[in-house]
Design a protein around this motif. Structure first.
Motif, PDB file in Angstrom:
ATOM      1  N   GLN A 198      40.361   2.171  29.652  1.00 36.56           N
ATOM      2  CA  GLN A 198      39.148   2.941  29.435  1.00 36.56           C
ATOM      3  C   GLN A 198      39.449   4.413  29.186  1.00 36.56           C
ATOM      4  OE1 GLN A 198      36.619   1.676  32.860  1.00 36.56           O
ATOM      5  NE2 GLN A 198      35.195   1.026  31.258  1.00 36.56           N
ATOM      6  N   ASP A 248      45.264   9.374  24.291  1.00 41.20           N
ATOM      7  CA  ASP A 248      43.819   9.611  24.241  1.00 41.20           C
ATOM      8  C   ASP A 248      43.568  11.096  24.006  1.00 41.20           C
ATOM      9  OD1 ASP A 248      41.081   9.528  24.488  1.00 41.20           O
ATOM     10  OD2 ASP A 248      41.054   8.996  26.617  1.00 41.20           O
ATOM     11  N   LEU A 263      39.829   1.468  23.798  1.00 39.96           N
ATOM     12  CA  LEU A 263      38.525   0.887  24.117  1.00 39.96           C
ATOM     13  C   LEU A 263      38.291  -0.416  23.378  1.00 39.96           C
ATOM     14  CD1 LEU A 263      36.128   3.990  24.127  1.00 39.96           C
ATOM     15  CD2 LEU A 263      37.251   2.897  26.066  1.00 39.96           C
ATOM     16  N   ARG A 281      28.928   6.194  19.468  1.00 35.75           N
ATOM     17  CA  ARG A 281      29.023   7.182  20.548  1.00 35.75           C
ATOM     18  C   ARG A 281      27.684   7.875  20.756  1.00 35.75           C
ATOM     19  NH1 ARG A 281      32.761  12.414  19.915  1.00 35.75           N
ATOM     20  NH2 ARG A 281      30.931  13.106  18.743  1.00 35.75           N
ATOM     21  N   SER A 307      30.475   5.354  24.899  1.00 38.15           N
ATOM     22  CA  SER A 307      30.972   4.695  23.691  1.00 38.15           C
ATOM     23  C   SER A 307      30.744   3.198  23.847  1.00 38.15           C
ATOM     24  CB  SER A 307      32.454   4.995  23.480  1.00 38.15           C
ATOM     25  OG  SER A 307      32.643   6.359  23.148  1.00 38.15           O
ATOM     26  N   SER A 341      33.219   2.708  27.363  1.00 37.23           N
ATOM     27  CA  SER A 341      33.774   3.932  27.939  1.00 37.23           C
ATOM     28  C   SER A 341      33.649   3.943  29.454  1.00 37.23           C
ATOM     29  CB  SER A 341      33.080   5.156  27.332  1.00 37.23           C
ATOM     30  OG  SER A 341      31.676   5.028  27.433  1.00 37.23           O
ATOM     31  N   ARG A 342      34.306   4.916  30.046  1.00 35.75           N
ATOM     32  CA  ARG A 342      34.383   5.013  31.494  1.00 35.75           C
ATOM     33  C   ARG A 342      33.062   5.504  32.095  1.00 35.75           C
ATOM     34  NH1 ARG A 342      38.800   4.992  34.530  1.00 35.75           N
ATOM     35  NH2 ARG A 342      40.119   5.277  32.671  1.00 35.75           N
ATOM     36  N   THR A 382      36.378   8.367  25.193  1.00 35.41           N
ATOM     37  CA  THR A 382      36.457   7.429  26.325  1.00 35.41           C
ATOM     38  C   THR A 382      35.718   7.929  27.555  1.00 35.41           C
ATOM     39  OG1 THR A 382      38.489   8.349  27.308  1.00 35.41           O
ATOM     40  CG2 THR A 382      38.764   6.745  25.520  1.00 35.41           C
ATOM     41  N   ASN A 383      35.311   9.209  27.553  1.00 33.99           N
ATOM     42  CA  ASN A 383      34.563   9.818  28.660  1.00 33.99           C
ATOM     43  C   ASN A 383      35.430  10.104  29.878  1.00 33.99           C
ATOM     44  OD1 ASN A 383      32.020  10.878  29.476  1.00 33.99           O
ATOM     45  ND2 ASN A 383      31.638   9.108  30.775  1.00 33.99           N
ATOM     46  N   SER A 384      36.729  10.007  29.742  1.00 28.79           N
ATOM     47  CA  SER A 384      37.629  10.225  30.869  1.00 28.79           C
ATOM     48  C   SER A 384      37.996  11.699  31.004  1.00 28.79           C
ATOM     49  CB  SER A 384      38.922   9.411  30.680  1.00 28.79           C
ATOM     50  OG  SER A 384      38.654   8.031  30.648  1.00 28.79           O
TER      51      SER A 384
END
Length: 583
Positions: A250, A223, A505, A536, A464, A443-444, A285-287
């Motif tokens: 995620q 990622d 994802l 996104r 996302s 996404s997370r 993924t927002n992680s």
């Protein structure tokens, strides 16, 4: 699966929708100075990351009585909070905002950002544009442009490679910008700043100069941005091993798995140089990854390169706590201006271990010509700044970082509330006359939200997702982007230069494993039966409830059969004319 995304639609084809020294600081806009004065009490004794003096809200803090009692107990908002959000002509929007505040009372702590929206980003409301692509680029504040423009009008700046008066002035402001960057990221002694064109150029500097050799290891997360993946080419060409840390469903990495992989590929006594490229926050993924991995990797003998391009705009990064060897970033991601300027914040001791594959103007002290003798500059950062740096824009970096510092403590609270509300509200929208969802968020999401000024968020402010038709099939990304653009909503579709995160994802990791060099993006899309990527939406410095409300209205419109059919017909016609996306 690279940077897949639909092409922008020509505007003409779209229907129209419903600081440095005191003298320079004194030229900041009057509105910004007023906000600063009104912030003075909130900032007294406050340092970034410190929460001790800040008020705190519990999740159920406002669920304690009738509407009458809440009006009695709660003081009126400060004058600078009187934005379009509180004076919304649309009664439904005003009621929605009121309900939002009941669930997210901590949002009230961020009203200073509403004043900022009015003073520096009023063009958003004047134009009717809903901007939700801050991960692509932050928006520049108007006061930063005014200050920098005024500075350029008054100054004579020359090439920093000369020694005349104009050159010395440029050099002075360049070094001031360098120190501002080190201060902003709390870099301890021993760090310097190499100015680059962007974060990608900063990552490339490390990749091309790192002493990879047979027996070396390059470790990275699946990622990651393509600019991080690209370093593997340098490693492989030197017969080094490339090792991936798998990403979770995620996105992001499991900390224990990452630690085990790092340990497995770095046995005691290994002397070959090894590099970990850690993505601080995924752009799709927002992680956010555990920065504790920095110290673990260092203890094992790895050099650590941090890709901070997605994290730095909304989160505090303290290099004293996480002493990476090098960190890459782009300033337009932080505060919108200038583009074309990035930085590698780096330990001088690490730079001394790197070997450039060439030299250029500005990087050398002595060159023999003809011949093969050359001597690199004594300044470590100069050895890596090829040619002439962007000395005309660098003074804006100092002002931009000081500008962002004033608002950064408030951003995690606001953005976490808006992101959580937007994602959960989108998930609840269904197609008319059915219970089928219009959107699937991939996404997370955070499990907790920051409630105090200066507290950091556990995820970013990226959502996302994919849009679905009434049968549950994914709507084409190019259709969604076209339809959103006709409503003056700026979002992004595609894989965001993050193929590993997007594949996770979308559940396409097995298909990703089957790719060969003979395949094209078109082949891959035919194989999976749809356009590749996600929609996104990303929030940032100027985001407010009004933006989120308009995005939700758009999603509800997609869930209405008649409106969706009209959008589809318009997109189909534009596509036939060559204006509706890549397909």
């Amino acid at each position: 699966m690279g940077n897949s995304q639909s092409q922008p639609t020509p505007t003409a084809a779209l229907p129209q929708p419903f600081l440095r020294d005191p003298k320079r600081m004194s030229r900041m806009s009057q509105a910004t100075q007023v906000v600063a004065k009104r912030q003075s009490m909130a900032f007294s004794g406050l340092t970034l990351g410190c929460t001790s003096a800040a008020p705190h809200f519990d999740d159920d803090a406002s669920q304690d009585g009738s509407e009458t009692s809440s009006h009695t107990l709660e003081p009126p908002p400060p004058l600078y909070a009187a934005t379009s959000e509180l004076q919304e002509d649309d009664e439904k929007a005003a009621l929605a905002f009121k309900e939002f505040l009941k669930t997210y009372p901590e949002y009230k702590l961020t009203w200073t950002l509403d004043a900022l929206r009015r003073s520096d980003f009023s063009r958003l409301d004047r134009s009717g544009e809903t901007y939700v692509d801050y991960m692509g680029a932050s928006l520049y504040p108007e006061s930063l442009i005014r200050v920098h423009t005024d500075f350029l009008r008054r100054s004579v700046l020359g090439n920093t490679h000369s020694v005349n008066n104009s050159s010395q002035l440029s050099s002075r402001y360049t070094e001031e910008a360098r120190q501002a960057v080190l201060s902003f990221f709390r870099a301890p002694p021993g760090y310097t700043v190499v100015f680059t064109a962007n974060a990608t150029a900063a990552l490339k500097l490390v990749g091309e100069a790192f002493p990879f050799q047979e027996g070396s290891t390059y470790v990275l997360s699946a990622d990651s941005h393509n600019s991080v993946h690209g370093i593997r080419v340098y490693a492989a060409n030197k017969k080094s091993e490339v090792v991936y840390i798998p990403c979770l469903d995620q996105g992001g990495v499991d900390t224990k798995t990452a630690m085990d992989i790092l340990a497995t590929h770095r046995a005691p006594g290994d002397t070959a140089p090894a590099l970990l490229a850690l993505t601080a926050q995924s752009n799709v993924t927002n992680s956010k990854n555990n920065l504790g991995l920095v110290k673990h990797a260092k203890q094992l003998g790895y050099s650590v390169l941090l890709d901070a391009a997605a994290l730095a705009a909304t989160s505090v990064i303290n290099l004293a706590d996480y002493p990476v060897d090098a960190m890459a970033l782009s300033f337009y991601k932080l505060f919108g201006f200038p583009t074309g300027v990035g930085a590698l914040v780096v330990k001088e001791s690490f730079l001394a271990e790197l070997s450039r594959p060439w030299f250029a103007g500005g990087t050398v002290d002595l060159v023999q010509a003809p011949g093969m003798v050359h001597r690199l500059s004594d300044d470590m950062h100069s050895r890596f700044e090829d040619g002439t740096i962007n000395f005309v824009s660098l003074p804006a970096i100092t002002d931009g970082l000081r500008f962002l510092s004033a608002y950064l403590p408030f951003l995690p609270i606001r953005l976490a509330a808006l992101t959580h509300f937007l994602a959960t509200s989108l998930s609840e929208i269904t197609h008319e006359n059915t219970d089928k969802p219009v959107v699937r968020v991939l996404s997370r999401l955070p499990t907790r939200r920051p409630k105090a000024v200066g507290e950091q968020a556990e995820t970013g402010s990226v959502i996302s997702l994919i849009f679905l038709d009434p049968s549950g099939e994914m709507l084409p990304l190019s259709f969604v982007e076209y339809a959103a653009t006709t409503q003056n909503i700026s979002l992004r579709t595609g894989c965001m230069c993050n193929p590993g995160g997007a594949a996770a994802l979308l559940g396409l990791r097995a298909e990703m494993d089957q790719l060969t060099c003979a395949h094209t993006l078109a082949d891959f899309e035919v194989h999976v039966g749809r356009e590749l990527g996600v929609v996104r939406m990303s929030l940032g410095l100027a985001s407010n409830f009004h933006d989120v409300y308009r995005v939700l209205a758009f999603a509800r419109a997609v869930g209405t059969a008649e409106t969706r059919a009209a959008m589809w017909d318009a997109w189909s016609a534009a596509r036939a004319a060559g204006h509706g996306g890549k397909h």
